[in-house]
Design an enzyme around this catalytic site. Structure first.
Site, PDB file in Angstrom:
ATOM      1  N   THR A 112      -3.399  10.587  -3.675  1.00  0.00           N
ATOM      2  CA  THR A 112      -1.855  10.160  -4.058  1.00  0.00           C
ATOM      3  C   THR A 112      -1.217  10.680  -2.801  1.00  0.00           C
ATOM      4  O   THR A 112      -1.536  11.714  -2.228  1.00  0.00           O
ATOM      5  CB  THR A 112      -1.550  11.207  -5.274  1.00  0.00           C
ATOM      6  OG1 THR A 112      -2.517  11.110  -6.190  1.00  0.00           O
ATOM      7  CG2 THR A 112      -0.219  10.911  -5.909  1.00  0.00           C
ATOM      8  N   HIS A 171       0.815  -7.178   3.654  1.00  0.00           N
ATOM      9  CA  HIS A 171       0.306  -6.867   2.239  1.00  0.00           C
ATOM     10  C   HIS A 171       0.838  -7.583   1.106  1.00  0.00           C
ATOM     11  O   HIS A 171       1.796  -8.196   1.524  1.00  0.00           O
ATOM     12  CB  HIS A 171       0.674  -5.066   1.864  1.00  0.00           C
ATOM     13  CG  HIS A 171      -0.292  -4.123   2.792  1.00  0.00           C
ATOM     14  ND1 HIS A 171       0.180  -3.746   3.720  1.00  0.00           N
ATOM     15  CD2 HIS A 171      -1.283  -3.305   2.200  1.00  0.00           C
ATOM     16  CE1 HIS A 171      -1.015  -2.791   4.326  1.00  0.00           C
ATOM     17  NE2 HIS A 171      -1.618  -2.337   3.063  1.00  0.00           N
ATOM     18  N   HIS A 172       0.585  -7.333  -0.049  1.00  0.00           N
ATOM     19  CA  HIS A 172       0.729  -8.093  -1.313  1.00  0.00           C
ATOM     20  C   HIS A 172       2.237  -7.844  -1.510  1.00  0.00           C
ATOM     21  O   HIS A 172       2.702  -6.627  -1.156  1.00  0.00           O
ATOM     22  CB  HIS A 172      -0.089  -7.552  -2.352  1.00  0.00           C
ATOM     23  CG  HIS A 172      -0.185  -6.268  -2.561  1.00  0.00           C
ATOM     24  ND1 HIS A 172       0.731  -5.305  -3.118  1.00  0.00           N
ATOM     25  CD2 HIS A 172      -1.266  -5.487  -2.183  1.00  0.00           C
ATOM     26  CE1 HIS A 172       0.518  -4.113  -3.166  1.00  0.00           C
ATOM     27  NE2 HIS A 172      -0.976  -4.038  -2.819  1.00  0.00           N
ATOM     28  N   LYS A 175       3.712  -4.155  -3.077  1.00  0.00           N
ATOM     29  CA  LYS A 175       3.782  -2.905  -2.364  1.00  0.00           C
ATOM     30  C   LYS A 175       5.242  -2.818  -1.697  1.00  0.00           C
ATOM     31  O   LYS A 175       5.980  -3.719  -1.338  1.00  0.00           O
ATOM     32  CB  LYS A 175       2.995  -3.089  -0.912  1.00  0.00           C
ATOM     33  CG  LYS A 175       3.046  -1.724  -0.200  1.00  0.00           C
ATOM     34  CD  LYS A 175       1.893  -1.972   0.987  1.00  0.00           C
ATOM     35  CE  LYS A 175       1.673  -0.602   1.774  1.00  0.00           C
ATOM     36  NZ  LYS A 175       1.329   0.444   0.972  1.00  0.00           N
ATOM     37  N   GLY A 181       1.392   3.011   5.195  1.00  0.00           N
ATOM     38  CA  GLY A 181       0.829   4.458   6.005  1.00  0.00           C
ATOM     39  C   GLY A 181      -0.226   4.198   6.862  1.00  0.00           C
ATOM     40  O   GLY A 181      -0.186   4.916   7.889  1.00  0.00           O
ATOM     41  N   THR A 182      -0.908   3.284   6.667  1.00  0.00           N
ATOM     42  CA  THR A 182      -2.016   2.962   7.519  1.00  0.00           C
ATOM     43  C   THR A 182      -1.398   2.364   8.844  1.00  0.00           C
ATOM     44  O   THR A 182      -2.062   2.938   9.973  1.00  0.00           O
ATOM     45  CB  THR A 182      -3.000   1.834   7.125  1.00  0.00           C
ATOM     46  OG1 THR A 182      -3.352   2.455   5.875  1.00  0.00           O
ATOM     47  CG2 THR A 182      -4.228   1.629   7.742  1.00  0.00           C
TER      48      THR A 182
END
Length: 283
Positions: A112, A171-172, A175, A181-182
């Site tokens: 989380t 990303h999709h 999101k 964050g990556t």
């Protein structure tokens, strides 16, 4: 005539004395939404037993606890005989969960997000209780090894100022945040290894960028699980290093792998209890 041996596996390859040995575990899952179900699936695929699934609203959770009832949460897990915990609960509950679960001294994996600013406080909780926690915004084994590759590549190119760097992620459309964050973690790795980059810029440029700025750009489209690319560019050539997730299964599998490695590292003395660790500490 015998063939020449240019590489002898017997001579040059050896087992690390710090090799981790994994055992079958009894696992408790806190948060039994889509990711919790996927983690349960991967736990079983890897030979483990899920002895507790805990949630506040999931109708099929083994233990349903009221929001904020941390005593019931701890009781459910301790009564289940769990040997390790994986938490993919809601950001609004995660800190209370961590504070309640650390005193059990069971190895705790937390996926989380949204509590980075409280890491010092969580470290103090771990130290005072003797509980051990590992956290990550992305538990994918491939992504975490990708971080290591990016850091080494950035270091290799740091001596060549003619090469610039930038990061792009996609990303999709579900999101809500950007950049991911990556992507920010990749940017931090680049900056740690390349002293020429000192500032992360996530907005669009409306003027010429400064050389010390590292641009991190984002795209939201369709159903993309996650794509991250490091660009290294000069007037002569371009190098692209990309990690492309095919599904969220890698995150679920990685969380189980993280618990395996954390449990083994604590038992073998490679990691010490009472601390907050990251995925990097497990590789």
């Amino acid at each position: 005539m015998k063939n020449k041996v240019f590489f002898s596996k017997k001579k040059y390859c050896y087992k690390n004395k710090n090799t981790l040995f994994f055992k079958i575990m009894k696992i408790a899952l806190v948060g039994y939404g889509q990711m919790g179900h996927m983690i349960e699936l991967w736990s079983k695929k890897l030979g483990h037993e899920v002895v507790a699934t805990v949630d506040t609203i999931a109708p099929d959770a083994k233990y349903k606890v009221k929001s904020g009832d941390q005593d019931a949460l701890v009781q459910a897990i301790t009564q289940s005989g769990a040997e390790g915990i994986i938490d993919f609960s809601h950001p609004s509950a995660v800190l209370d969960n961590i504070k309640a679960l650390l005193p059990t001294k069971l190895p705790l994996v937390v996926g989380t997000t949204g509590w980075n600013q409280h890491e010092d406080m969580v470290s103090q909780w771990a130290s005072s209780t003797g509980g051990t926690i590992i956290r990550s915004a992305n538990f994918s084994v491939g992504v975490n090894l990708f971080y290591r590759i990016v850091q080494e590549v950035a270091k290799l190119f740091s001596d060549f100022e003619e090469y610039d760097m930038a990061i792009w992620e996609a990303h999709h459309t579900r999101k809500a945040d950007s950049p991911s964050g990556t992507a920010l973690e990749i940017a931090k790795r680049v900056m740690c290894s390349n002293p020429h980059k000192t500032e992360i810029v996530t907005d669009a440029f409306h003027d010429k960028p400064n050389p010390e700025q590292l641009h991190v750009s984002s795209t939201r489209i369709g159903s993309v699980p996650g794509t991250h690319t490091l660009f290294i560019d000069s007037s002569a050539d371009t190098i692209e290093i990309t990690h492309r997730a095919r599904s969220r299964e890698g995150f679920a599998c990685g969380a189980v792998r993280a618990l395996e490695r954390l449990d083994s590292a604590l038992k073998t003395g490679l990691l010490q209890p009472g601390k907050l660790y990251s995925m990097e500490d497990l590789f």
